[in-house]
Enzyme design. Structure first.
Site, PDB file in Angstrom:
ATOM      1  N   TYR A  89      15.967 -10.091  11.201  1.00 12.47           N
ATOM      2  CA  TYR A  89      16.017  -9.194  12.350  1.00 12.47           C
ATOM      3  C   TYR A  89      17.192  -9.494  13.268  1.00 12.47           C
ATOM      4  CZ  TYR A  89      11.959  -6.122  12.081  1.00 12.47           C
ATOM      5  OH  TYR A  89      11.090  -5.124  11.743  1.00 12.47           O
ATOM      6  N   LYS A 141       9.305 -20.542   2.796  1.00 10.70           N
ATOM      7  CA  LYS A 141       9.982 -20.757   1.520  1.00 10.70           C
ATOM      8  C   LYS A 141      10.865 -21.996   1.641  1.00 10.70           C
ATOM      9  CE  LYS A 141      10.783 -19.390  -2.728  1.00 10.70           C
ATOM     10  NZ  LYS A 141       9.769 -19.594  -3.763  1.00 10.70           N
ATOM     11  N   ASP A 147       5.625 -17.407  -1.981  1.00  8.41           N
ATOM     12  CA  ASP A 147       5.262 -16.737  -3.224  1.00  8.41           C
ATOM     13  C   ASP A 147       3.854 -17.109  -3.664  1.00  8.41           C
ATOM     14  OD1 ASP A 147       6.529 -19.220  -3.485  1.00  8.41           O
ATOM     15  OD2 ASP A 147       7.061 -18.874  -5.566  1.00  8.41           O
ATOM     16  N   ASP A 202       7.075  -9.420   6.665  1.00  8.41           N
ATOM     17  CA  ASP A 202       7.190  -8.023   6.266  1.00  8.41           C
ATOM     18  C   ASP A 202       6.462  -7.798   4.943  1.00  8.41           C
ATOM     19  OD1 ASP A 202       7.938  -5.408   6.463  1.00  8.41           O
ATOM     20  OD2 ASP A 202      10.070  -5.737   6.114  1.00  8.41           O
TER      21      ASP A 202
END
Length: 436
Positions: free
Chosen positions: A150, A220, A286, A310
């Site tokens: 963003y 992540k 994930d 998101d």
């Protein structure tokens, strides 16, 4: 007529009985779903408080309507009104094509520093779902709203800016793993300690206030060690340093395991959780996307960065009926600024058809009501929504996925919600569930 909501010296909202709350009706289907939502809100507030409270709605402009009237997609006056009145709500907005503002939603979030995108995800009994046990999905996502992608720091391949940045990386920073130099676009992903900590702080406060069992830091960090990995590290620091007497963290468990063995670490964790401490844990993004399908009960409050959030928000929304019934809010818990919003798009090809589901903006309004302390009105709407769905009186999105349903227009669905206000009981829900 009406008074402003203000932020008190104690950091809590001061809400009058007749607060002025600005709204943006939105583009595409926005005007028709907003008209229904406003009627639902007004009725619920009137019923819940026997006429002693009332919202004074004040329109502010953004999107196509603003552009037609002012020549601007996001007038400065709109941002000023959002700040002046603290709390507002909006429908879906068109993103301008061509130059200028990339996204009106992003522009509002950045200007007001609405650092927490809050997305509750919970299944309503009877809503069609692609998963076997959607009732196990009950989470609140805290998505960082100002950093990561963003920030919008990008350079297009072939531009002088991209070439300059590439030269800096290769010649001055010694980067050797640009696979196709001269043919690459670049993006920079800023993640800060300050930005991370205020988001995780908000997530922990929410979990403690609502007596929820855990906060999960989704990241992540196994690949991006200093950005996503920093998010994990800084998140744990907030838990330990600011809420040490109220939390137990997985990194504490890991340290205890190294020093005293796994059995001791497990016993300390068991004791902490039995004493009602909040568990703060982390999970790779994930893996989390897998876990929300096979073990959603293990998660309640989730804190994550923007891009992960998101993906996660929309994936979870799909499990409980789609973004047509997914509410959202953008909040700065320090200033009190908050913009509640429908999470779906403008659906321009359905504009004027009076057919779309208004539940996203209605449930976002319920979040607004809870935010200003009017929970009784919010609960009345949520209860009525549950009853309306269980009676299979629904809009086209759910009608196409149900058997034996009655198809309602957008305004008819709003009227059905109003008819069901204050008459729903647990017994009614249990009796109706057997026919689904």
């Amino acid at each position: 007529m009406g008074e402003k909501i203000t932020m008190g010296a104690d950091g809590k909202l001061q809400v009058p009985n007749q607060p002025v709350i600005p709204f943006i009706e939105g583009d595409g289907i926005g005007p028709e779903i907003w008209k229904v939502a406003e009627k639902v809100f007004n009725t619920a507030v009137d019923k819940a408080y026997s006429g002693s409270k009332k919202i004074i709605w004040k329109e502010m402009l953004a999107g196509e309507k603003a552009f037609k009237q002012t020549g601007e997609w996001l007038p400065a006056e709109t941002l000023q009104l959002a700040k002046e009145y603290l709390v507002s709500i909006k429908g879906p907005l068109t993103t301008p094509i061509g130059g200028g503002i990339r996204s009106l939603n992003v522009a509002m979030r950045q200007d007001l520093d609405l650092y927490a995108c809050v997305r509750p995800v919970k299944w309503f009994k009877g809503v069609p779902s692609p998963v076997l046990n959607p009732q196990d999905v009950d989470m609140v996502i805290f998505r960082e709203n100002t950093e990561d992608i963003y920030a919008g720091i990008e350079w297009k391949a072939g531009t002088p800016e991209a070439q300059k940045f590439e030269k800096f990386l290769i010649e001055e920073m010694g980067v050797k793993n640009v696979r196709f130099p001269g043919d690459s676009s670049y993006g920079v992903k800023p993640v800060s300690s300050e930005g991370t900590k205020r988001l995780v702080r908000a997530a922990i406060e929410f979990a403690l206030e609502h007596n929820l069992p855990s906060v999960s830091l989704v990241h992540k960090g196994n690949i991006m060690k200093f950005t996503e990995g920093g998010f994990k590290t800084w998140g744990y620091e907030v838990a330990r340093q600011e809420y040490g007497d109220k939390t137990f963290t997985w990194d504490e468990w890991d340290q205890l395991k190294k020093e005293h063995g796994e059995a001791h670490a497990n016993e300390v964790q068991r004791k902490a959780l039995s004493e009602g401490k909040l568990l703060v844990k982390d999970v790779i993004a994930d893996n989390f996307l897998q876990q929300i399908l096979i073990a959603p009960k293990d998660y309640s409050v989730v804190a994550t960065l923007n891009l992960n959030g998101d993906y996660i928000s929309d994936a979870l929304a799909a499990e409980v009926g789609g973004i047509g019934i997914a509410p959202g809010a953008n909040i700065n818990y320090k200033t009190g600024y908050a913009v509640f919003e429908a999470t779906h798009g403008t659906a321009p090809k359905f504009a004027g058809t009076n057919s779309m589901n208004p539940s996203s903006v209605i449930l976002s309004g319920c979040m607004l009501l809870e935010y200003i302390g009017w929970k009784e009105a919010a609960d009345m709407i949520i209860s009525a929504l549950q009853a309306t769905i269980m009676r299979k009186t629904v809009t086209i999105d759910f009608y196409n996925l149900m058997t034996g349903a009655t198809l309602l227009k957008t305004d008819e669905f709003g009227d059905a919600l109003i008819e069901n206000m204050g008459v729903v009981t647990d017994d009614f829900q249990l009796k109706q569930s057997s026919s689904l």
